[in-house]
Design an enzyme around this catalytic site. Structure first.
Site, PDB file in Angstrom:
ATOM      1  N   ALA B  11       0.991  -1.240  -0.028  1.00 31.21           N
ATOM      2  CA  ALA B  11      -0.102  -0.121  -0.038  1.00 31.21           C
ATOM      3  C   ALA B  11       0.738   1.222  -0.031  1.00 31.21           C
ATOM      4  CB  ALA B  11      -1.031  -0.095   1.016  1.00 31.21           C
ATOM      5  N   ALA B  12       1.688   1.518   1.044  1.00 33.88           N
ATOM      6  CA  ALA B  12       2.482   2.645   0.879  1.00 33.88           C
ATOM      7  C   ALA B  12       3.362   2.836  -0.241  1.00 33.88           C
ATOM      8  CB  ALA B  12       3.361   2.658   2.398  1.00 33.88           C
ATOM      9  N   GLU B  33      10.066  -5.416  -4.609  1.00 39.32           N
ATOM     10  CA  GLU B  33       9.378  -6.107  -3.877  1.00 39.32           C
ATOM     11  C   GLU B  33       9.886  -7.541  -3.872  1.00 39.32           C
ATOM     12  OE1 GLU B  33       6.774  -6.245  -1.834  1.00 39.32           O
ATOM     13  OE2 GLU B  33       6.830  -8.124  -1.865  1.00 39.32           O
ATOM     14  N   CYS B  43      -6.441  -6.951   3.822  1.00 38.72           N
ATOM     15  CA  CYS B  43      -7.791  -6.736   4.761  1.00 38.72           C
ATOM     16  C   CYS B  43      -8.903  -7.825   3.916  1.00 38.72           C
ATOM     17  CB  CYS B  43      -8.132  -5.295   4.650  1.00 38.72           C
ATOM     18  SG  CYS B  43      -6.946  -4.229   5.362  1.00 38.72           S
ATOM     19  N   ARG B  71       1.586   2.777 -15.711  1.00 37.47           N
ATOM     20  CA  ARG B  71       2.046   3.860 -14.650  1.00 37.47           C
ATOM     21  C   ARG B  71       3.550   4.039 -15.093  1.00 37.47           C
ATOM     22  NH1 ARG B  71      -1.860   3.097  -9.590  1.00 37.47           N
ATOM     23  NH2 ARG B  71      -3.607   2.759 -10.659  1.00 37.47           N
ATOM     24  N   ASP B 301       3.264   0.014   7.391  1.00 34.08           N
ATOM     25  CA  ASP B 301       3.246  -0.925   8.620  1.00 34.08           C
ATOM     26  C   ASP B 301       4.733  -0.798   9.465  1.00 34.08           C
ATOM     27  OD1 ASP B 301       0.736  -1.189   7.954  1.00 34.08           O
ATOM     28  OD2 ASP B 301       0.923  -3.657   7.949  1.00 34.08           O
ATOM     29  N   ALA B 319      -4.289   0.099   6.966  1.00 38.04           N
ATOM     30  CA  ALA B 319      -4.245   0.359   5.628  1.00 38.04           C
ATOM     31  C   ALA B 319      -4.243   1.690   4.932  1.00 38.04           C
ATOM     32  CB  ALA B 319      -5.310  -0.409   4.714  1.00 38.04           C
TER      33      ALA B 319
END
Lengths: 469, 469
Positions: B11-12, B33, B43, B71, B301, B319
Site C-alpha cells: 500500500a504505502a 518487492e 484486509c 504507470r 506498517d 491500510a
C-alpha cells in the site's frame, strides 16, 4: 415559582418543556397545543401511509398522558393560543369550552409551519391532499386502504408506467418534488399506484446537488414513476372530485393528488405580539433562540437560525433543529444559559432503493453572496472494497471555497444500505468546523472491506476537489 | 533526471510510486518487492478464506503489469533489498539470478510488518497458520477447501459448540482476539468449523471500548464460537501435525490453529542503515514522513506517526494510513511538499452479524499521560426511528476530557447494516479538530426515519457525556 409557557406541542415545544421541567422541577410548565397530538414524528407519516407502520400512535414518542403524569407538564391539548401579550406577560388560549389567560415568566413560541398553497386552481376538490399533520396522514392512509381493497377492477385504462405491474391502482399525482413528494412517490408506488410527479423546476430535491438530484430522478424513473420536470401545474381539474392534472401541454388523468410544495413558518401570532421576523419571513432569534422580546423564545418550524457556514439567518425547518433548539431553551429557562447551535441544513431522504443526504452550502449563488468562490466536483466510487461480494456506488458532491479550500457543503447518494446518509456525518463536522478540503482528505476514517474502499468515497471526493484548486 | 526508489510494493510503496510518477512523469521510479504480489488488499484475506471472494487475484487492485505498462513504474518483484547505503545513496537488491545496486535521489522504506511470534511451543507443527501474506491466505483457503470436501465423516466427536450445526468441520483454534482473530472466527464458522478462540487478556478487540468488546464477545458466543478469555496458550501440542491447544487448565483438541497475535514493524534494513526508530520500535518520521536521514522516507506498517489527539508518536499499522502517507510522500518527491497527516487510530471490523468501529484515545492511561482527565460513558440507542420497521441498536462509547470537554475518542457497535462504522465518521472529525462534546452535541447531523432517530445515537452519547461533566 416561575412559569414557562409553550405555544405548540410538537418537537421544539415538548423538548423545551421536558428539558426545563427535568432540570428545574420547581418550574411550572404549561403547554398549549391546538390539536390532539403532541410530540409526534411527522417524518414517519410516509411510512405509515405506505403501510410499514401499523398505527398512527406508533409515531408518538411520548403520549399526552405520559407528559402529564410522568413529566408533570401541564399539557393542554385542544387549546388554541389566540393572543400573546408581552406587556402583561400573558397568553390567551381558547378551547371548545372556554378561554383562559395564562401568565408566563418565559414564553416559547413553537407554532410550527403550514403548507404553502400554490397558485393552482382546484385545490379544494375531493381527492386533493396535503401531508403536514397527523390527520392528513390518517386521511391518506384511508385513501390508500380503500384503493387497495377495491383497486384493480375499477381501473380498466392503465397508463404506461403501470403496464408492467401485476396489479395497479391509480393513477395518482404528486405536485412537488421535495422530500415529501419523493417519499410519497415511494409510499404510493409500493401500494401499486401509478405515480405521476410534477416539479416546477428543472430538478427534484433542489436542496441537494444537481448530481444527486439526477441520480435520484433516474432511480424514480426506473421505478416507473412518471416525473414531469419544468412543468407548472395549472389546474387540478374535475367536478366535485379531482379527475386530472392540467399543465400547459398535458392533461394527466388522476384519481388522487398530493400537494407537497413546501411549508412556510406560522408566524401570525408572533407578529401580532410585536415579535420580529427575519428576512426569511420566519421569527428572528439570537444564539439562545430568544426573540427581540425579552424572555420570549422561538424554535422549530416557525423560526430561522444562523447557518454554520455563512453565519446568515436561514429558514430550514427540520426535525433535529426543532429538538435541539427546544432542548437548549429548556436548559436556559431552567437556569443554565445554553446556545442552540446553528444549522447546517443537513437532510436525508430515502427514495425507493436509494438514499441521499446533503449538508452545508451547495448553491453557488448563496456561497458567493457570503464571500466565497465556490468550486463543485462530483465523484462516483465503490461503496465497499471492490472484491467484497456486496456493494454498490456512492456518489459524492463536494463544494469548497477555491481560495481557502474550506468545505462549504456536500451531497451524497447511494443504493439504500450503502451508506450515503451515515457517511454524510463526516461532512457535517467539516462544514461546522471550517475544515479545509486538504484537512478532510487527511481524516483517518474507519476502513474495512465490508464498509468501504481504503479511501472512503468522502476522502476520494476531497482528494479530487483539492486537486482542482 | 531524478530517481525515487521504493523498498516494498504494497500500500504505502505503490501509492508513493504511483503518485510521484503521475505528478512528475520525468521522475524515474524503481520499486523492489521481495514477493510476487504488489498492491494487494490483505484486509480482504479473511473473506477470501471464507469463500466470499473467488480468487486471490481479485484482491489485487493494480497488477504488476499495469504498474509497469500503464504507470511506467520500474517494478521489480522477486527482489529483496539487502542493504541501504545512505552515504552513497544506493540500495542493494538481490533476486534469484543476480544482485543489483541502485542509486536513488529519494528513498521510501515501506518494508511493512511481520507477525509477532508469541512464546508458545509447537508453532512449527503442521496445521499452524498465520495470516499476513497472500501465500498465507492461499494455504488457509486450501485447508478450508480440503476440510469442507472431506468434512463430516472424519469427525465423529463433535464439541459442544458444534452440536447444533447440521454439518460440522473442525474443531479449530484461533490464538488472539484482535481483528484477524475475530474476522477469521467468522470465516471459519461460516465453513462449519467448530471455532475455539483464545485471548490472553480479559477482553477481545482491546483497542475498542470495553463496552464494544463485551457486545462483540456476546455475539461471538451467540454464534457458537467458544471464547477463552484470560487464557494463555502454552503449547500447540501434537506429533508432526497439531492436535490440541494446551493452556494452564485445559487441553482443547483442534485440527488446525491460526495464530493472530499482532504484528511488529519490519525495521532491520532501516536500522542497519542508521535510520532511527522511535520509542514504539517503528521508524520515526516527521510530518512529511521523512526519517532522520535526508531524502529517506518511511511509511506504512514499518513506521510510526503522531496521534492527532496527543501529538505523540504511535504505532498503529493500518491500510488507510499506509495509502495516505505513501501518497503524500509521492507528492512531496514530485515537488509539492505535503504533510502526511497524523493518525487517529480509527479502525473498523465486521464480526458475523455485528459491525464495530473505534477512533481516537479510549484508554484512560494513555489519555492521562497526555495530560487529559478522561471520562467515559456508553449509551445504547435505536439505530432507526422507533416506529420504522427495520432497525436495531447502536451502542456508543465516548471518552472526553472532563475539564475541557474535548472529545478524545469513541467506539461504536451495532448489528451489521445498522451503521456503527459509517456513524464513526462523525467522531473522526471531532477527534481530529479538537471539538468539544458540547459542540459535537450541536452537530446538525442528517436525520430521516430509515436512518436514525431524530438525535442520532452519536448525538445522544454526546449529550449524555456532556451531562456528567
Amino acid at each position: 415559582m416561575s412559569t414557562l409557557v409553550v405555544v405548540g406541542g410538537d418537537a421544539a415545544g415538548m423538548s423545551a418543556a421536558s428539558k426545563a421541567k427535568r432540570d428545574d422541577p420547581e418550574l411550572d410548565v404549561v403547554v398549549f397545543e391546538q390539536g390532539e397530538w403532541v410530540s409526534y414524528g411527522a417524518c414517519g407519516l410516509p411510512y405509515y401511509i405506505k403501510g410499514e407502520i401499523q398505527s398512527l400512535e406508533d409515531l408518538v414518542s411520548v403520549t399526552p398522558e405520559e407528559f402529564r403524569q410522568e413529566r408533570d407538564i401541564d399539557l393542554r391539548t385542544g387549546h388554541e393560543v389566540v393572543d400573546i401579550n408581552p406587556s402583561n406577560r400573558t397568553v390567551t388560549a381558547r378551547s371548545d369550552e372556554r378561554e383562559v389567560v395564562q401568565e408566563y415568566d418565559h414564553l416559547l413560541v413553537a407554532t410550527g409551519s403550514e403548507a404553502v398553497t400554490p397558485p393552482i386552481d382546484g385545490l379544494d376538490r375531493t381527492g386533493v391532499y396535503t401531508l403536514g399533520s397527523m390527520s392528513d396522514g390518517k386521511e391518506l392512509r384511508e385513501y390508500v386502504g380503500r384503493a387497495r381493497s377495491t383497486g384493480d377492477l375499477q381501473q380498466p385504462d392503465r397508463g404506461p408506467a403501470c403496464q408492467f405491474l401485476e396489479t395497479c391502482n391509480g393513477p395518482v399525482g404528486i405536485v412537488g418534488g421535495g422530500y415529501i413528494g419523493v417519499e410519497m412517490a415511494e409510499a404510493l408506488a409500493a401500494n401499486d399506484f401509478e405515480v405521476h410527479l410534477f416539479q416546477r423546476g428543472d430538478r427534484i430535491l433542489k436542496q441537494f446537488s444537481t448530481a444527486t438530484s439526477e441520480t435520484v430522478l433516474d432511480h424514480l424513473e426506473e421505478q416507473d414513476v412518471a416525473v414531469y420536470l419544468n412543468t407548472e401545474v395549472r389546474e387540478l381539474a374535475g367536478s366535485d372530485a379531482v379527475e386530472a392534472i392540467v399543465t400547459k401541454d398535458d392533461r394527466v388523468p388522476v384519481e388522487m393528488i398530493l400537494v407537497g410544495t413546501g411549508v412556510r413558518p406560522r408566524t401570525n401570532l408572533a407578529e401580532d405580539a410585536g415579535i420580529e421576523l427575519g428576512e426569511t419571513g420566519a421569527i428572528a432569534t439570537d444564539a439562545y433562540r430568544e426573540t427581540n422580546v425579552p424572555d420570549v423564545y422561538a424554535a422549530g418550524d416557525c423560526a430561522e437560525a444562523e447557518h454554520v457556514v455563512t453565519g446568515d439567518p436561514m429558514y430550514i425547518p427540520l426535525a433535529l433543529t426543532a429538538n435541539r433548539h427546544g432542548r437548549a431553551i429548556g436548559q436556559t429557562v431552567a437556569g443554565k444559559p445554553t446556545k442552540g447551535g446553528g444549522v447546517a441544513g443537513t437532510a436525508a431522504v430515502k427514495a425507493f432503493e436509494v438514499e441521499a443526504a446533503r449538508t452545508g452550502i451547495l448553491d453557488h449563488d448563496t456561497a458567493q453572496k457570503a464571500g466565497f468562490e465556490p468550486i463543485t466536483e462530483t465523484i462516483r466510487a465503490k461503496s465497499r472494497a471492490g472484491y467484497y461480494p456486496e456493494g454498490g456506488t456512492v456518489q459524492v458532491t463536494l463544494t469548497v471555497d477555491g481560495p481557502s479550500g474550506r468545505v462549504l457543503g456536500g451531497s451524497l447518494v447511494s443504493e439504500y444500505g450503502e451508506g450515503a446518509v451515515h457517511r454524510s456525518h463526516a461532512l457535517v463536522g467539516a462544514v461546522s468546523e471550517g475544515t479545509t478540503v486538504d484537512e478532510l482528505s487527511n481524516y483517518d476514517l474507519a476502513y474495512a472491506p465490508p464498509f468501504n474502499t481504503t479511501w472512503d468515497p468522502v476522502l476520494t471526493a476531497a482528494k479530487v476537489v483539492d486537486g482542482t484548486r
